[in-house]
Design a protein around this motif. Structure first.
Motif, short mmCIF file in Angstrom:
data_model
loop_
_atom_site.label_atom_id
_atom_site.label_comp_id
_atom_site.label_asym_id
_atom_site.label_seq_id
_atom_site.Cartn_x
_atom_site.Cartn_y
_atom_site.Cartn_z
N ALA A 120 0.82 -1.21 0.00
CA ALA A 120 0.00 0.00 0.00
C ALA A 120 0.85 1.26 0.00
N GLN A 124 3.00 3.66 -6.67
CA GLN A 124 1.80 3.20 -7.37
C GLN A 124 1.74 3.81 -8.76
N ASN A 207 0.99 8.44 -1.71
CA ASN A 207 0.47 7.27 -2.42
C ASN A 207 -0.80 7.63 -3.20
N VAL A 208 -1.72 8.33 -2.55
CA VAL A 208 -2.97 8.72 -3.20
C VAL A 208 -2.70 9.69 -4.35
N ILE A 211 -1.61 7.86 -7.41
CA ILE A 211 -2.68 7.13 -8.10
C ILE A 211 -3.63 8.08 -8.82
N GLU A 260 -5.58 1.80 -0.52
CA GLU A 260 -4.54 2.81 -0.68
C GLU A 260 -4.34 3.65 0.57
#
Length: 352
Positions: A120, A124, A207-208, A211, A260
């Motif tokens: 996670a 990404q 991370n978000v 994505i 995520e």
């Protein structure tokens, strides 16, 4: 889309003399393959599941195998009968049985990955509008297939089972009010994350951003991110699954699907949103929950500037007041005490 053949087979088995054999076969195949993936990954030293280097694969593989074993117990009718005491499921229905098996496997795999790997938090790949379309069309297909469209129901009957009905005007207002409340919870959770877990917040935020960053830089991407998941996720989770798995289990599954966020405080806002959308579905319809979902996604994508907070709060209070007045007016006009306040409610039939 991998479960689609199993879902179609389960629907074809409903009401058949051999339905109990179908349950055992479908549950056995699904749970057995899950266990086998974990076992083969152990034996093959990680040839099947890709995770970032430097991590022990054994806990993840054990988690996958344990998930398969737990799911396999649902092939037993006594186990399904016990679950039917707390969930609105029919232990003799292949569709219900497969839904339980898939729910256990989905939750077990998601939590195993989150608990035992750093996937996670690994870099990404960015997604585009095309990826969103493919993902959410798949969710719509799974939800529609699950309720038996073109096998046990025509389009109209499937739409009624999914509670895709035309909402009343005040239900649209209610949806917008709920979206505002969910956005407020989200903002509060982000603020808490920045104070209490700043490192984890930065990790999740990065991370978000990796994505969804490409989508929130243009109006088309923001609109797609608002509308497409609202349609796909609401049809599958609130429309198809909630009447059978119940509000709590469906909310937990919905939250688990947002891996995520990992185990950050941000996941709490997702859980709150899941319960809010579930309550909308329960007391109104799936269309209303989809409107709330889309409005919430749009608010997150656009954001509210500090100079706009007072206006946003005023609008939210107006929406709440209008909704409260509409519900109170309906309550006053009820000819019978047992009439629901929320208008026509489509109840799923006994056989899913």
């Amino acid at each position: 889309m991998l479960p689609l053949p199993l879902i179609l087979a389960a629907n074809a088995s409903v009401g058949r003399p051999w339905a109990h054999y179908a349950i055992a076969i479908l549950a056995g195949i699904t749970a057995g393959l899950t266990f086998l993936i974990g076992a083969l990954d152990v034996a093959g030293a990680g040839l099947l599941i890709a995770i970032p280097g430097g991590q022990s694969r054994l806990p993840l593989d054990i988690g996958i195998m344990a998930t398969g074993l737990i799911a396999a117990t649902l092939a037993s009718k006594p186990v399904r009968e016990r679950l039917a005491r707390i969930l609105p499921t029919d232990p003799d229905n292949p569709v219900h049985a497969l839904a339980l098996v898939l729910a256990v496997i989905f939750f077990g795999l998601q939590e195993s990955i989150t608990l035992f790997t750093s996937v996670a938090n690994a870099p990404q790949s960015a997604i585009g509008v095309g990826d969103l379309v493919a993902q959410d069309v798949g969710l719509v297909v799974l939800g529609a297939a699950g309720v038996g469209v073109f096998t046990r129901r025509d389009l109209r009957q499937a739409a009624e089972r999914l509670s895709l009905v035309r909402p009343a005007w005040w239900q649209v207002v209610l949806a917008l009010a709920v979206a505002g409340a969910m956005y407020a919870v989200s903002v509060g959770t982000v603020a808490l994350s920045q104070v209490l877990t700043p490192d984890l917040y930065n990790q999740v935020n990065t991370n978000v951003g990796q994505i969804f960053g490409g989508l929130v830089t243009n109006p088309v991407g923001i609109a797609a991110l608002a509308v497409l998941p609202a349609i796909g996720e609401e049809i599958l989770f609130r429309g198809a699954l909630q009447p059978r798995l119940g509000l709590i289990a469906t909310a937990i599954l919905f939250t688990a699907s947002h891996s995520e966020y990992g185990f950050s405080l941000d996941i709490l806002s997702v859980l709150v949103a899941a319960f809010g959308l579930g309550l909308l579905r329960k007391f109104t319809n799936t269309t209303t929950s989809a409107i709330a979902h889309a409005a919430y996604n749009l608010a997150v994508g656009v954001g509210v500037a500090a100079s706009q907070v007072d206006a946003a709060v005023a609008i939210e209070l107006v929406l709440i007041a209008i909704t409260a007045y509409a519900i109170w007016s309906r309550w006053r006009r009820r000819p019978h005490a047992g009439e629901p306040l929320t208008g026509r409610v489509v109840e799923p039939d006994r056989i899913d």
